[in-house]
Enzyme design. Structure first.
Site, PDB file in Angstrom:
ATOM      1  N   HIS A 256      44.355  28.805  22.867  1.00 35.98           N
ATOM      2  CA  HIS A 256      45.437  28.449  21.948  1.00 35.98           C
ATOM      3  C   HIS A 256      45.061  27.181  21.194  1.00 35.98           C
ATOM      4  CE1 HIS A 256      49.389  26.264  21.168  1.00 35.98           C
ATOM      5  NE2 HIS A 256      49.404  27.291  20.334  1.00 35.98           N
ATOM      6  N   SER A 257      45.212  27.212  19.879  1.00 31.64           N
ATOM      7  CA  SER A 257      44.939  26.044  19.047  1.00 31.64           C
ATOM      8  C   SER A 257      43.509  25.541  19.288  1.00 31.64           C
ATOM      9  CB  SER A 257      45.988  24.954  19.305  1.00 31.64           C
ATOM     10  OG  SER A 257      45.870  23.898  18.391  1.00 31.64           O
TER      11      SER A 257
END
Length: 496
Positions: A256-257
């Site tokens: 994520h990210s």
């Protein structure tokens, strides 16, 4: 004071009273005749006499406020415009978004089991970072992994607990699959074990060395995870109904990210084991540019890993790795969706980029955090994971070509999906692909195609000078569905 002198002073200070007491000629005569004998005017009378010309000047000139407005009118106009524009922008951002949040909340019953044996014998960051195994309450009866391993990497200042929505949805999807398809285990679909890492909630977006340290830790964690399965698979082989399963040699990574950047960085480090990661899924990850270039070393790390990934597929290092990037779209105010696009970092045969608003059954723009917990996104991701697993193979996944085709059909809308099949034969070389756009053609010769009538497009990669150079090959005429049709193909250009 003598009456005459009192009359002279009064006539000087108050002309109206002096006029009524004496005539003008006698008053002027008195003042001119005795100038030295007149007393000095008092302070009060001097202030009063001086105030009269000031008051007259004040009435003659414009008022001070009007003068200030007229002098600074351009600056005031600019200030008024800026404030108005800022207020309208804020209102549009907070209350008039075209993509309104419409996510359904996801729920889970998480348990996180810290892997205590993953210590300094495995990694030099054992005292800094942590590795956990996720277990879903009510479903997972064993506190050890024995299915298909998945590793979640949180992003900038992220938490290991952010995996819970995706992991819970995937576990629920597998339970439903077992209820509808009793032969799922026989086909190698045995479910997933979700591991997750605690990275001290470090600000990886602002610190390049943190990216490298976390990537080093990820490689060590993958080695440790894979070391567990020879024992656990043997202990739980009764749960697989005698199906001949292969021991895992690779781990699926979800980032994520900035966790997606960390996952890609892991490939570039010396402690990476080639083949230990065959599939990467990234959610709202800025792949091609850092979101905040506040430190020089962040730019250096990005340049290094992107250079590696641009050439890794051609050199064979990343040949069997699939890469999926999902962006949140307009509601993600932290990551520009353009940054999530791979561009030239990976070929289309191995990678795809998609917006969450373009995914069927999701159709939503997602902010930076809700892309993890949004119920529609979690269920869609879980259904995709059910389609690509195959524990009968060492990589625990279906082959790359089939995997990419499945993911395109699952993540692209029907309008964007082009299906078909191409079988190309040149001499004794026959290459078949489930997606005709990526069939490998080794010469400008003859292609036998069984395609939908409306499909005309580019196919192929062609060998040139001992290397692979992508070339667009255009079908002059398309075969119908009834059978194979031999067609001449001609070079139409070079794909970048």
């Amino acid at each position: 004071m003598p009456p005459k002198r009192r009359q002279q002073v009064a006539s000087r200070n108050h002309p109206s009273s002096a006029t009524s007491a004496t005539t003008p000629s006698s008053s002027r005569e008195s003042i001119l005749s005795t100038p030295s004998s007149l007393p000095s005017p008092s302070l009060g009378s001097q202030t009063h006499s001086n105030a009269e010309p000031e008051d007259s000047n004040h009435r003659a000139n414009p008022r001070p406020l009007f003068t200030m407005v007229r002098t600074h009118s351009p600056l005031l106009a600019l200030l008024l415009f800026t404030v108005t524009f800022g207020l309208l922008t804020a209102r549009s951002y907070f209350s008039a978004q075209p993509d309104t949040p419409s996510c359904v909340m996801s729920y889970s019953r998480p348990r996180f089991i810290e892997q205590m044996h993953f210590d300094s014998n495995w990694t030099r960051f054992a005292t800094k970072y942590r590795l956990y195994l996720y277990r879903e309450g009510g479903y997972d009866a064993f506190d050890e992994g024995y299915r298909i391993p998945v590793l979640f990497v949180p992003g900038n200042a992220g938490s290991p607990k952010q995996v819970r929505s995706i992991a819970s949805a995937t576990t629920s999807a597998f339970v439903e699959l077992m209820g509808t398809d009793p032969e799922a285990v026989t086909g190698g679909r045995i479910g997933y074990d979700f591991f997750t890492v605690g990275l001290n909630e470090e600000f990886t977006a602002l610190h390049g060395y943190s990216i490298l340290e976390q990537a080093d830790f990820i490689n060590d964690a993958i080695r440790y995870i894979l070391s567990l399965y020879p024992r656990t698979r043997k202990q739980h082989e009764g749960a697989f109904g005698g199906t001949n399963l292969a021991l895992p040699t690779s781990v699926i990574v979800i980032g994520h990210s900035m966790g997606g950047v960390v996952a890609r960085t892991a490939f570039t480090l010396p402690n990476h084991v080639v083949g230990s990661v065959r599939a990467i899924f990234t959610l709202a990850t800025p792949h091609n540019n850092p979101t905040a270039s506040l430190e020089y070393y962040v730019d250096r790390v990005y340049s290094s890993i992107n250079r590696f990934w641009r050439h890794g597929f051609h050199h064979g290092t990343l040949r069997d790795v699939s890469l999926v990037s999902i962006a949140g779209g307009n509601l993600d105010s932290m990551i520009n969706s353009d940054y999530t696009y791979f561009g030239d970092l990976a070929p289309q045969t191995n990678a795809l980029s998609v917006l969450s608003s373009g995914i069927e059954d999701v159709w939503l723009s997602l902010d930076h955090q809700s892309i993890l917990w949004c119920g529609q996104m979690a269920r869609k991701f879980a259904s995709l994971m059910m389609l690509i697993m195959d524990a009968r193979r060492p990589e625990q996944l279906v082959p790359l070509d089939e995997r990419m085709q499945i993911m395109r059909r699952a993540l692209y809308s029907p309008l964007d999906t082009l299906s078909g099949a191409v079988t190309a034969s040149v001499g004794k070389t026959v290459v078949k692909s489930t997606d005709y756009r990526y069939a490998k053609i080794y010469d400008d010769d003859v292609v036998r195609a069984d395609l939908p009538d409306h499909h005309v497009g580019t196919v192929g990669t062609k060998r040139a000078n001992g290397g692979l150079a992508d070339r667009a090959l255009h079908l002059i005429r398309v075969g119908d569905r009834s059978g194979d049709t031999e067609e001449k193909i001609s070079t139409a250009g070079v794909l970048q």
